[in-house]
Design an enzyme around this catalytic site. Structure first.
Site, PDB file in Angstrom:
ATOM      1  N   TYR A  61       3.938 -10.659  -3.332  1.00 23.97           N
ATOM      2  CA  TYR A  61       3.678  -9.271  -3.715  1.00 23.97           C
ATOM      3  C   TYR A  61       3.824  -8.404  -2.476  1.00 23.97           C
ATOM      4  CZ  TYR A  61       1.135  -5.119  -5.359  1.00 23.97           C
ATOM      5  OH  TYR A  61       0.768  -3.838  -5.705  1.00 23.97           O
TER       6      TYR A  61
ATOM      7  N   ASP B 195       5.673  -9.658   5.623  1.00 27.00           N
ATOM      8  CA  ASP B 195       4.648  -8.801   5.038  1.00 27.00           C
ATOM      9  C   ASP B 195       3.291  -9.473   5.281  1.00 27.00           C
ATOM     10  OD1 ASP B 195       2.961  -7.229   3.614  1.00 27.00           O
ATOM     11  OD2 ASP B 195       4.058  -7.343   1.719  1.00 27.00           O
TER      12      ASP B 195
ATOM     13  N   LYS C 114      -4.856  -3.638   4.686  1.00 23.74           N
ATOM     14  CA  LYS C 114      -6.139  -4.317   4.496  1.00 23.74           C
ATOM     15  C   LYS C 114      -7.016  -4.305   5.774  1.00 23.74           C
ATOM     16  CE  LYS C 114      -4.742  -6.394   0.271  1.00 23.74           C
ATOM     17  NZ  LYS C 114      -3.406  -6.776  -0.102  1.00 23.74           N
TER      18      LYS C 114
HETATM   19  C1  LIG Z   1      -2.235  -5.848  -0.701  1.00 23.38           C
HETATM   20  C2  LIG Z   1      -0.829  -6.116  -0.350  1.00 23.38           C
HETATM   21  C3  LIG Z   1       0.155  -5.110  -0.395  1.00 23.38           C
HETATM   22  C4  LIG Z   1      -0.116  -3.737  -0.940  1.00 23.38           C
HETATM   23  O1  LIG Z   1      -1.045  -3.041  -0.201  1.00 23.38           O
HETATM   24  P1  LIG Z   1      -1.756  -1.746  -0.854  1.00 23.38           P
HETATM   25  O2  LIG Z   1      -2.594  -1.209   0.245  1.00 23.38           O
HETATM   26  O3  LIG Z   1      -2.525  -2.263  -2.018  1.00 23.38           O
HETATM   27  O4  LIG Z   1      -0.666  -0.824  -1.260  1.00 23.38           O
HETATM   28  C5  LIG Z   1       1.426  -5.416   0.066  1.00 23.38           C
HETATM   29  N1  LIG Z   1       1.723  -6.636   0.533  1.00 23.38           N
HETATM   30  C6  LIG Z   1       0.811  -7.622   0.585  1.00 23.38           C
HETATM   31  C7  LIG Z   1       1.193  -8.945   1.155  1.00 23.38           C
HETATM   32  C8  LIG Z   1      -0.488  -7.400   0.137  1.00 23.38           C
HETATM   33  O5  LIG Z   1      -1.370  -8.389   0.185  1.00 23.38           O
END
Ligand SMILES: *Cc1c(COP(=O)(O)O)cnc(C)c1O
Length: 425
Positions: A142, A237, A265
């Site tokens: 994701y 990511d 995060k």
């Molecule tokens: C949480 C997450 C996102 C999205 O971050 P948001 O602050 O919710 O937009 C993107 N990539 C990864 C790997 C994530 O865990």
């Protein structure tokens, strides 16, 4: 429960599904979502006054638990100093310098307000740098809700994408290619066909948004090599793994390194902050240094910047990651044993540092979404509700991981195992 039910009825009238982010609605586990009113350390308190031990931790940011005393002090001080400047200030500089000094692959960094925004901007940089359009991602990773990456494998040709959401124009994802994790030969093959068209290979180096799909080191390293040989930008990511698994994140686990990294995060210490970062020559493509436009009204806001820096400094100075990983291992080993003593359905708990995922026991490590047993969702929902009724809050979906924090101390663990035993009996 009574108050949560009432609030949820009201919420459904004014917000889609009653929520502002889908998993919160409990649609994956059933039942009425709990409305929480306050939180401290490892605990959540709901609107009926009931206490829960929290393993969701806002889906990852709260590595020190809720409202750590030292961080709260910094936040209070900042609130009485400034809320937002929309101008230059020293706070984003301090956080940027700290991260650049800490992580060798981060030569320059730009702060944004969410993980989604970070990934969206990083792709723009990769496209600008290569003059190419296509992006490769992996099923089960994701990257936020940007149009071009909200896709899954299509049913046709290898690499073909199909949209994972209504409302996305085909133009938005026609340049996205999707492959399965754990299969370097399919990556090799795709690059043989499309290598000179792929701007960016994007991957969660520790996929943790569809269960915890721990990858083989050799898989990650070989796909980085293939991408680089083809002039493709590699994006790690690390929105979920960055500063969670260690100070340097997943980059230090591999010999091959990414060109760009996204964060979110933990980086904002519990406030909305994201960032994209990496090679200096690539980041210097970003405006005003270069032609890639990206801006943000509240970007670099002092509360997120200072809370983030305070968290990162505390993690580093007190070497908290190692202790946290050890504590998490003790916890997951004991929990796995306890659940298996009380249930015919045997489970395993996948773990990496302080991230864990409870799933049905399988013969081999689950590394891609096809390996997840079909009954997983239903079995998780049962466990979730047993725990919830006894004051334990897991993320309300079997595809979300659990997190451990430094606030989950031995005393709280003793309480946890009392509650868990009661729940399972
Ligand atoms: C949480 C997450 C996102 C999205 O971050 P948001 O602050 O919710 O937009 C993107 N990539 C990864 C790997 C994530 O865990």
């Amino acid at each position: 429960m009574k108050n949560s039910e009432e609030l949820f009825e009201r919420a459904k009238l004014v917000a889609p599904g009653g929520v502002h982010s889908p998993v919160r609605s409990f649609s994956s586990v059933g039942g009425t979502p709990i409305f929480f009113k306050s939180a401290k350390g490892a605990h959540l308190y709901d609107v009926d006054g009931k206490e829960y031990i929290d393993f969701c931790l806002s889906f990852g940011p709260l590595i020190l638990g809720h409202r750590d005393d030292e961080i709260e002090e910094v936040v209070k001080e900042t609130v009485s100093t400034a809320w937002s400047f929309g101008a230059c200030e020293p706070y984003s500089l301090e956080l940027a310098e700290f991260i650049v000094n800490e992580i060798p692959e981060v030569e320059k960094i730009r702060f944004v307000n969410s993980g989604t925004e970070a990934v969206m901007s990083a792709l723009r940089v990769a496209r600008a740098a290569t003059g190419r359009e296509k992006v490769l991602k992996f099923d089960g990773c994701y990257h936020g809700h940007l149009d071009s990456l909200l896709v899954k494998s299509g049913s046709g040709l290898a690499g073909e994408a199909s949209s994972d959401s209504a409302g996305i124009s085909k133009n938005q994802y026609q340049d996205t290619l999707v492959l399965k994790l754990d299969d370097e030969s399919s990556v090799e093959k795709l690059f043989q066909e499309h290598g000179n068209e792929i701007a960016c290979l994007a991957i969660e180096p520790l996929p943790a948004n569809y269960g915890l799909l721990i990858q083989r080191k050799s898989f990650i390293e070989s796909i980085i090599k293939i991408a680089k040989k083809n002039g493709t930008i590699v994006l790690f990511d690390e929105v979920i793994s960055g500063f969670r698994v260690s100070m340097k994140g997943m980059t230090e686990h591999f010999e091959e390194k990414p060109d760009l990294i996204t964060y979110g995060k933990i980086i904002g210490g519990g406030f909305p902050v994201g960032a994209y970062a990496g090679r200096k020559d690539l980041m210097d493509l970003v405006a005003p240094a270069g032609p890639v436009y990206q801006a943000g009204t509240l970007s670099g806001n002092p509360i997120g910047m200072r809370a983030g820096l305070a968290v990162l400094k505390k993690l580093k100075e007190k070497h908290l990651h190692i202790e946290l990983a050890n504590k998490t291992a003790q916890f997951t080993n004991r929990l796995e044993k306890l659940i298996n003593e009380h249930s015919e359905k045997q489970i395993s708990i996948a773990r990496f540092a302080s991230i864990f995922w409870i799933h049905e026991k399988t013969n081999s490590t689950i590394r891609k979404i096809d390996d997840i047993p079909e009954t997983h969702k239903e079995n998780f929902a049962k466990l979730f509700h047993k725990f919830l009724a006894n004051g334990i809050y897991l993320a309300p979906s079997g595809y979300e991981v659990g997190f451990f924090s430094t606030a989950h101390n031995d005393r709280i663990m003793d309480r946890f195992f009392e509650k868990a035993e009661k729940a399972l009996r």
